[in-house]
Design an enzyme around this catalytic site. Structure first.
Site, PDB file in Angstrom:
ATOM      1  N   TYR A 294     -36.840  20.712  -8.461  1.00  0.00           N
ATOM      2  CA  TYR A 294     -37.397  21.744  -7.583  1.00  0.00           C
ATOM      3  C   TYR A 294     -37.082  23.129  -8.134  1.00  0.00           C
ATOM      4  O   TYR A 294     -37.957  24.006  -8.207  1.00  0.00           O
ATOM      5  CB  TYR A 294     -36.836  21.583  -6.172  1.00  0.00           C
TER       6      TYR A 294
ATOM      7  N   LYS B 194     -39.765  25.993  -9.533  1.00  0.00           N
ATOM      8  CA  LYS B 194     -39.896  27.294  -8.890  1.00  0.00           C
ATOM      9  C   LYS B 194     -39.537  28.440  -9.843  1.00  0.00           C
ATOM     10  O   LYS B 194     -40.120  29.533  -9.757  1.00  0.00           O
ATOM     11  CB  LYS B 194     -39.051  27.350  -7.618  1.00  0.00           C
TER      12      LYS B 194
ATOM     13  N   ASP C 164     -56.221  17.396  -3.833  1.00  0.00           N
ATOM     14  CA  ASP C 164     -55.036  16.938  -4.552  1.00  0.00           C
ATOM     15  C   ASP C 164     -54.803  17.933  -5.677  1.00  0.00           C
ATOM     16  O   ASP C 164     -55.535  17.946  -6.664  1.00  0.00           O
ATOM     17  CB  ASP C 164     -55.258  15.528  -5.107  1.00  0.00           C
ATOM     18  N   VAL C 165     -53.809  18.798  -5.521  1.00  0.00           N
ATOM     19  CA  VAL C 165     -53.617  19.870  -6.502  1.00  0.00           C
ATOM     20  C   VAL C 165     -53.211  19.352  -7.872  1.00  0.00           C
ATOM     21  O   VAL C 165     -53.329  20.066  -8.868  1.00  0.00           O
ATOM     22  CB  VAL C 165     -52.578  20.904  -6.016  1.00  0.00           C
TER      23      VAL C 165
ATOM     24  N   ASN D  36     -49.466  27.398  -2.132  1.00  0.00           N
ATOM     25  CA  ASN D  36     -48.368  27.040  -1.239  1.00  0.00           C
ATOM     26  C   ASN D  36     -48.000  25.560  -1.307  1.00  0.00           C
ATOM     27  O   ASN D  36     -46.884  25.191  -0.947  1.00  0.00           O
ATOM     28  CB  ASN D  36     -48.757  27.419   0.195  1.00  0.00           C
TER      29      ASN D  36
END
Length: 247
Positions: free
Chosen positions: A152, A156, A57-58, A84
């Site tokens: 999002y 990014k 779980d990042v 990723n």
């Protein structure tokens, strides 16, 4: 000695494509993600001993720390981290966006990449020979937004800052960091473009996609460079994708 690569979000799509391309160039790959069953199915696609699955779980500092301790104990080093793992939420006008959705995207896409980068840098600094490479999945949303995509796009764009900071801070330790900005690829997420995506003027238009294998090949190219050479940013997209001139 085989080089060791960790791919987050490695059970499918871009992560799995990158893992296959890396294996073909001599890497042993660690496929990390939340779904243990999907990871184990992915590992079965590789030659024996060339891939292992690890739940991760990042967004959890404890989960990330445990994985990197495992990598240190089993493999003794890490040569490549491909950040990723990511998620998204339904596109809505910013005034309608629940803060929980904002935090979900930021925690996975940005904080998750930070936690893995932090742990990778620590390991790469202390291992011998020193150094390694980190590649971040930026997405073309790191360059230009789609309508109603604030969380999002913000995550990014922030990845670009993390990439540059890591590249700068890693110089003295033989740690290279670059970013791959990916357009529509043939994955569960990318294939949505074939059904039509909202354009900047509000109309819906079908967009072309590229085979996901092209993305894996690009990651493997970046990973295969000597550490004195770095691709800081690479954009991989369908030639006819409307990124250039978007808006």
């Amino acid at each position: 000695m085989n080089k060791i690569a960790l791919i987050t979000g490695g059970g499918s799509g871009i992560g799995l494509s990158a893992a296959k391309a890396l294996e073909a160039t001599g890497f042993t790959v660690i496929l990390a993600g939340r779904n243990k069953e999907k990871l184990e199915q992915a590992v079965a696609l590789f030659a024996p001993g060339q891939a292992v699955a690890r739940q991760l779980d990042v967004t959890s500092p404890q989960s990330v720390a445990a994985l990197f301790q495992d990598i240190h104990e089993i493999f003794g080093r890490l040569d490549l981290l491909f950040n990723n793992a990511g998620n998204n939420v339904k596109d809505v006008p910013i005034e309608e966006l629940p803060v929980e959705d904002w935090l979900s995207v930021i925690n996975t896409n940005l904080t998750g990449a930070f936690l893995c980068t932090q742990a990778a840098v620590k390991l790469m600094k202390q291992q011998s020979p020193q150094g390694g490479r980190i590649i971040n999945n930026g997405s073309i949303s790191a360059q230009s937004p789609r309508p109603n995509s604030a969380p999002y796009t913000a995550s990014k764009h922030a990845i670009t800052g993390l990439t540059k900071s890591t590249a700068l801070d890693g110089r003295a330790f033989n740690i290279a960091c670059g970013q791959i900005d990916i357009g529509n690829a043939a994955t569960d997420m990318g294939n949505k473009a074939l059904a039509g995506r909202m354009q900047a003027d509000g109309h819906i238009a079908e967009e072309p996609v590229i085979p996901v294998e092209r993305v894996g090949e690009a990651v493997a190219f970046m990973a295969g460079l000597p550490l004195d050479t770095n691709v800081l940013t690479m954009t991989v997209m369908a030639s006819a994708m409307p990124l250039v001139g978007r808006g």
